[in-house]
Design a protein around this motif. Structure first.
Motif, PDB file in Angstrom:
ATOM      1  N   GLU A   1      -2.870   5.051   1.284  1.00 57.58           N
ATOM      2  CA  GLU A   1      -3.723   3.877   1.522  1.00 57.58           C
ATOM      3  C   GLU A   1      -3.528   3.329   2.929  1.00 57.58           C
ATOM      4  O   GLU A   1      -4.489   2.895   3.574  1.00 57.58           O
ATOM      5  CB  GLU A   1      -3.423   2.805   0.480  1.00 57.58           C
ATOM      6  N   ARG A   2      -2.299   3.351   3.429  1.00 60.26           N
ATOM      7  CA  ARG A   2      -2.059   2.879   4.801  1.00 60.26           C
ATOM      8  C   ARG A   2      -2.790   3.750   5.810  1.00 60.26           C
ATOM      9  O   ARG A   2      -3.412   3.255   6.746  1.00 60.26           O
ATOM     10  CB  ARG A   2      -0.551   2.866   5.108  1.00 60.26           C
TER      11      ARG A   2
ATOM     12  N   ASN B   1       5.346  13.479   5.738  1.00 64.55           N
ATOM     13  CA  ASN B   1       4.537  12.650   4.835  1.00 64.55           C
ATOM     14  C   ASN B   1       3.154  12.385   5.408  1.00 64.55           C
ATOM     15  O   ASN B   1       2.174  12.320   4.662  1.00 64.55           O
ATOM     16  CB  ASN B   1       5.250  11.322   4.562  1.00 64.55           C
TER      17      ASN B   1
ATOM     18  N   ALA C   1      -0.363  13.207   3.750  1.00 61.69           N
ATOM     19  CA  ALA C   1      -1.345  12.135   3.556  1.00 61.69           C
ATOM     20  C   ALA C   1      -2.714  12.553   4.092  1.00 61.69           C
ATOM     21  O   ALA C   1      -3.746  12.273   3.463  1.00 61.69           O
ATOM     22  CB  ALA C   1      -0.871  10.856   4.243  1.00 61.69           C
TER      23      ALA C   1
ATOM     24  N   ARG D   1       0.818  -1.209   0.000  1.00 64.05           N
ATOM     25  CA  ARG D   1       0.000   0.000   0.000  1.00 64.05           C
ATOM     26  C   ARG D   1       0.852   1.260   0.000  1.00 64.05           C
ATOM     27  O   ARG D   1       1.939   1.295   0.579  1.00 64.05           O
ATOM     28  CB  ARG D   1      -0.915   0.019   1.244  1.00 64.05           C
ATOM     29  N   SER D   2       0.313   2.276  -0.636  1.00 62.60           N
ATOM     30  CA  SER D   2       0.947   3.592  -0.576  1.00 62.60           C
ATOM     31  C   SER D   2       0.719   4.180   0.813  1.00 62.60           C
ATOM     32  O   SER D   2      -0.089   3.694   1.602  1.00 62.60           O
ATOM     33  CB  SER D   2       0.350   4.512  -1.635  1.00 62.60           C
ATOM     34  N   SER D   3       1.432   5.255   1.118  1.00 67.45           N
ATOM     35  CA  SER D   3       1.261   5.902   2.419  1.00 67.45           C
ATOM     36  C   SER D   3      -0.169   6.398   2.602  1.00 67.45           C
ATOM     37  O   SER D   3      -0.732   6.324   3.701  1.00 67.45           O
ATOM     38  CB  SER D   3       2.254   7.067   2.562  1.00 67.45           C
TER      39      SER D   3
END
Length: 232
Positions: free
Chosen positions: A151-152, A189, A193, A147-149
């Motif tokens: 999505e996490r 990040n 996000a 998963r991308s950041s």
């Protein structure tokens, strides 16, 4: 250890089916301590002298390398850490510190290993516990690597909303710098996000999260029981 603490420990899956005489033997060498917040309980690389049981409070499991540090897991009552090192008589692979005032039971590792050799129910419970821990590690790796950041973070927020009873507004369980570490991000990040999830109805004010449209967020996050279900 005060006998008043026995029922909470005996109720754990790890201990509930073991013979009473073996449990009493295990408790004879155990003791309970109260710790203030931000006290390091164990350090990675140290010998595993005790199996720890969190009776109250919260404990952060973390690791360090080359000047960097990351949070691995949060331990809440009533539960144990770190069982694998105890059974293997191996050094701790993680450090642990209290996040708030905590009451911890310490059971000598040599006593745990001795009972493991003689009590079949206890041995089976340990195998089951270690299998669950292994599966949790695999799920965490899948979350981190697949998963991308964004999505996490989205899936983390959905899990937190579930724990809060699927209410629209809820509080983060800990401060954002530690959340970033848990999710494998930098604080910068994580901030980006959160902004990236605004089109999906997520707003954040301090530690308070609002999810205006859970279905829209779920369509983006695509939660999976093979990653997000901690119970299996």
């Amino acid at each position: 250890m005060p006998e008043s603490d026995f029922p909470d420990i005996k109720a754990l899956h790890l201990f509930k089916d073991m013979a009473d005489v073996q449990f009493q033997s295990l408790m004879r060498g155990a003791y309970v301590q109260n710790f203030p917040p931000q006290i390091e309980l164990i350090s990675e690389g140290e010998p595993s002298d005790f199996l720890h049981v969190v009776l109250s409070g919260t404990v952060d499991l973390f690791c360090s390398w080359n000047g960097r540090e990351t949070s691995m897991a949060t331990v809440r009552p009533v539960s144990t850490f770190i069982l694998a090192a105890t059974i293997r008589d191996a050094p701790y692979l993680m450090s642990a510190r209290t996040l708030e005032k905590s009451r911890i039971a310490l059971i000598p590792s040599q006593d745990v290993r001795a009972v493991f050799e003689t009590d079949g129910n206890f041995a089976r419970a340990i195998v089951s516990e270690l299998a669950l821990c292994y599966r949790s590690v695999i799920k965490a790796q899948k979350d981190l690597k697949l998963r991308s950041s964004l999505e996490r973070l989205a899936n983390y927020l959905l899990r937190q909303q579930d724990r809060a009873g699927q209410v629209q507004h809820f509080e983060l369980e800990f401060e954002k710098r530690r959340l970033a570490s848990v999710l494998g991000m930098t604080p910068e990040n994580l901030s980006r996000a959160f902004k990236g999830l605004q089109p999906y109805g997520v707003t954040v004010k301090g530690s308070r999260i609002s999810i205006a449209d859970r279905e829209d967020l779920s369509r983006f996050a695509k939660p999976s029981p093979l990653i997000d279900d901690a119970s299996s």
